[in-house]
Design a protein around this motif. Structure first.
Motif, mmCIF file in Angstrom:
data_model
loop_
_atom_site.group_PDB
_atom_site.id
_atom_site.type_symbol
_atom_site.label_atom_id
_atom_site.label_comp_id
_atom_site.label_asym_id
_atom_site.label_seq_id
_atom_site.Cartn_x
_atom_site.Cartn_y
_atom_site.Cartn_z
ATOM 1 N N GLY A 179 5.222 17.293 -1.475
ATOM 2 C CA GLY A 179 5.868 16.229 -2.258
ATOM 3 C C GLY A 179 6.089 14.989 -1.417
ATOM 4 O O GLY A 179 5.872 13.852 -1.879
ATOM 5 N N ALA A 180 6.502 15.184 -0.152
ATOM 6 C CA ALA A 180 6.701 14.042 0.746
ATOM 7 C C ALA A 180 5.370 13.350 1.042
ATOM 8 O O ALA A 180 5.290 12.114 1.046
ATOM 9 C CB ALA A 180 7.354 14.513 2.045
ATOM 10 N N LEU A 181 4.321 14.138 1.278
ATOM 11 C CA LEU A 181 2.999 13.546 1.536
ATOM 12 C C LEU A 181 2.530 12.738 0.328
ATOM 13 O O LEU A 181 1.958 11.645 0.479
ATOM 14 C CB LEU A 181 1.981 14.643 1.868
ATOM 15 C CG LEU A 181 2.197 15.376 3.201
ATOM 16 C CD1 LEU A 181 1.200 16.520 3.354
ATOM 17 C CD2 LEU A 181 2.092 14.420 4.390
ATOM 18 N N LEU A 182 2.763 13.265 -0.871
ATOM 19 C CA LEU A 182 2.407 12.523 -2.087
ATOM 20 C C LEU A 182 3.124 11.177 -2.122
ATOM 21 O O LEU A 182 2.523 10.145 -2.427
ATOM 22 C CB LEU A 182 2.761 13.344 -3.331
ATOM 23 C CG LEU A 182 2.769 12.577 -4.665
ATOM 24 C CD1 LEU A 182 1.408 11.964 -4.955
ATOM 25 C CD2 LEU A 182 3.194 13.496 -5.803
ATOM 26 N N ASN A 183 4.432 11.184 -1.823
ATOM 27 C CA ASN A 183 5.200 9.942 -1.870
ATOM 28 C C ASN A 183 4.696 8.900 -0.875
ATOM 29 O O ASN A 183 4.988 7.715 -1.008
ATOM 30 C CB ASN A 183 6.682 10.222 -1.603
ATOM 31 C CG ASN A 183 7.345 10.934 -2.774
ATOM 32 O OD1 ASN A 183 6.851 10.910 -3.885
ATOM 33 N ND2 ASN A 183 8.471 11.581 -2.505
ATOM 34 N N MET A 184 3.934 9.349 0.107
ATOM 35 C CA MET A 184 3.416 8.434 1.127
ATOM 36 C C MET A 184 2.035 7.882 0.778
ATOM 37 O O MET A 184 1.431 7.171 1.587
ATOM 38 C CB MET A 184 3.347 9.155 2.483
ATOM 39 C CG MET A 184 4.691 9.611 3.021
ATOM 40 S SD MET A 184 5.867 8.264 3.188
ATOM 41 C CE MET A 184 5.005 7.241 4.356
ATOM 42 N N THR A 185 1.507 8.201 -0.397
ATOM 43 C CA THR A 185 0.124 7.796 -0.725
ATOM 44 C C THR A 185 0.050 6.574 -1.631
ATOM 45 O O THR A 185 -1.002 6.296 -2.206
ATOM 46 C CB THR A 185 -0.638 8.950 -1.418
ATOM 47 O OG1 THR A 185 0.049 9.308 -2.636
ATOM 48 C CG2 THR A 185 -0.737 10.163 -0.509
ATOM 49 N N HIS A 186 1.156 5.836 -1.748
ATOM 50 C CA HIS A 186 1.166 4.753 -2.728
ATOM 51 C C HIS A 186 0.847 3.381 -2.146
ATOM 52 O O HIS A 186 0.986 2.375 -2.831
ATOM 53 C CB HIS A 186 2.516 4.723 -3.457
ATOM 54 C CG HIS A 186 2.771 5.964 -4.257
ATOM 55 N ND1 HIS A 186 3.791 6.842 -3.978
ATOM 56 C CD2 HIS A 186 2.112 6.504 -5.310
ATOM 57 C CE1 HIS A 186 3.763 7.861 -4.831
ATOM 58 N NE2 HIS A 186 2.751 7.676 -5.643
ATOM 59 N N SER A 187 0.438 3.306 -0.884
ATOM 60 C CA SER A 187 -0.013 2.027 -0.326
ATOM 61 C C SER A 187 -1.208 2.275 0.585
ATOM 62 O O SER A 187 -1.345 3.354 1.173
ATOM 63 C CB SER A 187 1.108 1.339 0.457
ATOM 64 O OG SER A 187 1.254 1.911 1.739
ATOM 65 N N ASP A 188 -2.057 1.248 0.730
ATOM 66 C CA ASP A 188 -3.276 1.365 1.540
ATOM 67 C C ASP A 188 -2.951 1.788 2.968
ATOM 68 O O ASP A 188 -3.576 2.702 3.528
ATOM 69 C CB ASP A 188 -4.023 0.014 1.576
ATOM 70 C CG ASP A 188 -4.492 -0.425 0.210
ATOM 71 O OD1 ASP A 188 -4.479 0.424 -0.703
ATOM 72 O OD2 ASP A 188 -4.866 -1.596 0.044
ATOM 73 N N GLU A 189 -1.972 1.098 3.564
ATOM 74 C CA GLU A 189 -1.643 1.341 4.965
ATOM 75 C C GLU A 189 -1.158 2.775 5.188
ATOM 76 O O GLU A 189 -1.590 3.462 6.123
ATOM 77 C CB GLU A 189 -0.568 0.343 5.424
ATOM 78 C CG GLU A 189 -0.218 0.452 6.889
ATOM 79 C CD GLU A 189 0.878 -0.518 7.302
ATOM 80 O OE1 GLU A 189 1.311 -0.461 8.467
ATOM 81 O OE2 GLU A 189 1.314 -1.321 6.451
ATOM 82 N N ASN A 190 -0.286 3.230 4.283
ATOM 83 C CA ASN A 190 0.259 4.579 4.447
ATOM 84 C C ASN A 190 -0.801 5.649 4.210
ATOM 85 O O ASN A 190 -0.787 6.698 4.859
ATOM 86 C CB ASN A 190 1.444 4.790 3.506
ATOM 87 C CG ASN A 190 2.616 3.887 3.863
ATOM 88 O OD1 ASN A 190 2.698 3.385 4.980
ATOM 89 N ND2 ASN A 190 3.517 3.673 2.929
ATOM 90 N N ARG A 191 -1.689 5.389 3.282
ATOM 91 C CA ARG A 191 -2.777 6.349 3.045
ATOM 92 C C ARG A 191 -3.623 6.512 4.302
ATOM 93 O O ARG A 191 -4.017 7.625 4.651
ATOM 94 C CB ARG A 191 -3.646 5.895 1.865
ATOM 95 C CG ARG A 191 -2.999 6.115 0.514
ATOM 96 C CD ARG A 191 -4.006 5.987 -0.615
ATOM 97 N NE ARG A 191 -4.471 4.628 -0.800
ATOM 98 C CZ ARG A 191 -3.905 3.737 -1.615
ATOM 99 N NH1 ARG A 191 -2.820 4.085 -2.294
ATOM 100 N NH2 ARG A 191 -4.400 2.533 -1.748
ATOM 101 N N GLN A 192 -3.881 5.401 4.973
ATOM 102 C CA GLN A 192 -4.676 5.475 6.192
ATOM 103 C C GLN A 192 -3.951 6.259 7.279
ATOM 104 O O GLN A 192 -4.556 7.050 8.009
ATOM 105 C CB GLN A 192 -5.004 4.059 6.683
ATOM 106 C CG GLN A 192 -6.104 4.012 7.719
ATOM 107 C CD GLN A 192 -7.373 4.726 7.257
ATOM 108 O OE1 GLN A 192 -7.897 4.459 6.173
ATOM 109 N NE2 GLN A 192 -7.852 5.674 8.053
#
Length: 527
Positions: free
Chosen positions: A152-165
């Motif tokens: 769930g925490a990893l999912l919450n981190m996927t909402h911006s380009d920089e964080n996805r990288q």
């Protein structure tokens, strides 16, 4: 508890005294009290409340750590508290607790990070804090609660380009892909959604294609999940992957069409939307056109054209039909025989502009087929296309005019065009005059090209309508002169033929053809 505010005054001072003491038993009492209080009463608090909780978080005692992280996770439900916890340095002790060997401590610490990561202002700070590597490791935990919180925490981190990288760099992709086979539907949902977000970026899709050969089959399998939200996210993940040609082909080869068709025929709006968006992307590849038609998608797609609850569904459905018609006469014929044109003609004047744009573009593609033109004219496509040439949307105007132009070429019977010369809404005549006088050279080009098709068709009645018009010939004449200077200048700049020079050439050709016609008629009369 109902009468006491523990977050201020004497109660808070008492809890703080216990928290900051050197006695572990007293610290346990304070931590447990904070955990119990915040479980029932969550409100925005200030530094005076958070400082003792954050101090307890740094204890070496497992019981204190567990209760303090539970209290902080409860407080982190409040949006204001999310920001203040991070501002006061809460991430560092939470990361240390994620590394604890104690499962309860891990679970609470990760749960708190998950709550903090729902606030946009915290996401980048979390990504840069060093939290992603331990989160990724805990996503593989054997404890389902820890695994659920971590994904769930990893999912919450996927909402911006920089964080996805940052997530990709932390090695999250193989962990998320492996967890698609988790028996827990929440974990499946979090991982599927995270991968869907990661697949938005083209560089990440390339990496997925190189390193995760089982991804497509896993997602196709999840479209048969017992959980609606998992089915929906699986289709959306495939939709994002299908932005690339490789995945467009692989989804079809991996037998993804059957579950997509089933979702498309669902009564649940999010499932319909996700599946029709996916099939729309898959249909972009020419090699997929026939397999999609043969799999039985035409009738459900045509039915969705009338799905007025959701404009996006209508757009995806008609866009898919247009894609399917792009490369093959056989497919164009199948689409027309399935009733697509009747449905479009019935709906197009009353749908939103975005849907009108897609519908008129689809008709323009179908109208390229010489075999189907008589059928489209018989279905009175002109009755809806002509009014739409005066749409508030430039795209709708252009698509409608292009469709009329395509229908005008190489037709044996021009009576349908004569029937709409003056009506509806100014008729074919009004449309041609508007476009000839338009400041948009693309519109001028479509109109003058259409007139050339009419004249080449040689229908005497239609040619008479054109020559008798008080507006068309003067407008054509203006095009032969008013663009001369501009086209010469543009031609020098472009070192080649331009749209303007083509317009001049077509306009002169129209006048020449009409002059030849006049000479023929005059000669016949003279005899």
């Amino acid at each position: 508890r109902m009468e006491t505010n523990f977050f201020e005054g004497d109660p808070l001072r008492a809890l703080s005294t216990l928290a900051f003491s050197d006695n572990v038993d007293l610290q346990r009492s304070a931590a447990l009290a904070f955990a119990e209080i915040t479980e029932k009463d969550v409100k925005a608090v200030d530094r005076n409340t958070l400082d003792p909780v954050l101090f307890l978080l740094q204890s070496h005692d497992v019981e204190v750590q567990r209760a303090a992280s539970a209290a902080l996770g409860n407080l982190a439900v409040n949006p204001d508290n999310k920001l203040l916890i991070v501002k006061l340095g809460g991430l560092e002790p939470l990361i240390r607790q994620m590394l604890s060997p104690n499962v309860e401590v891990q679970c609470n610490a990760v749960g708190c990070i998950t709550n903090l990561a729902t606030h946009d202002e915290n996401k980048t700070k979390i990504a840069k804090s060093g939290a992603l590597v331990p989160l990724t490791r805990l996503a593989r935990s054997k404890d389902m609660r820890v695994q659920r919180n971590a994904t769930g925490a990893l999912l919450n981190m996927t909402h911006s380009d920089e964080n996805r990288q940052q997530l990709v760099n932390a090695g999250a992709i193989p962990v998320l892909v492996n967890l698609l086979s988790s028996p827990d539907t929440d974990v499946q949902y979090y991982c599927t959604t995270a991968l869907s977000n990661i697949a938005v970026d083209s560089a990440n899709r390339k990496k997925l294609a190189q390193t995760e050969p089982k991804l497509v089959n896993a997602l196709i399998g999840l479209m048969d999940s017992t959980s609606l939200k998992v089915e929906c996210q699986a289709a959306l993940a495939l939709r994002n992957l299908a932005s690339d040609e490789k995945y467009q082909l692989e989804i079809v080869r991996s037998r993804g069409l059957t579950p997509l068709l089933r979702l498309l025929q669902s009564t649940f709006l999010p499932l319909i939307l996700s599946s029709v968006a996916c099939i729309r992307n898959i249909s972009i590849h020419p090699l997929n056109e026939s397999p999609i038609i043969d799999a039985g998608f035409l009738e459900p797609l045509i039915d969705l054209l009338a799905y007025d609850e959701n404009e996006e569904i209508q757009c995806h459905a008609i866009s898919t039909l247009r894609n399917l018609a792009a490369s093959s006469e056989r497919n164009k014929k199948a689409i027309v025989e399935a009733g697509a044109v009747e449905r479009v003609c019935h709906l197009v004047l009353n749908v939103p502009l975005s849907v009108q744009s897609e519908m008129t573009a689809c008709v323009a593609v179908l109208a390229l087929s010489d075999e189907l033109k008589p059928r489209l004219l018989q279905l009175r496509a002109l009755d809806v296309l002509i009014p739409l040439t005066d749409s508030p949307s430039v795209e709708v105007q252009g698509n409608s005019a292009a469709a009329i132009g395509n229908l005008s070429s190489k037709v044996e019977d021009y009576q349908p065009f004569i029937n709409v010369w003056n009506e509806p809404e100014g008729g074919l005549h009004g449309y041609l005059c508007r476009f000839l006088d338009s400041p948009d050279t693309t519109f001028q080009h479509i109109a003058i090209w259409t007139i050339v098709q009419f004249l080449e068709g040689g229908d005497a009645d239609l040619m008479e309508q054109i020559t008798r018009s008080p507006d068309i010939i003067p407008a054509v004449t203006r095009l032969t002169t008013s663009l001369d200077t501009n086209s010469q200048h543009q031609q020098q700049m472009d070192d080649g033929l331009t749209d303007e020079s083509e317009i001049v050439g077509l306009a002169r050709r129209v006048l020449s053809m009409l002059a030849e016609q006049d000479e023929t008629v005059y000669g016949e009369k003279k005899k």
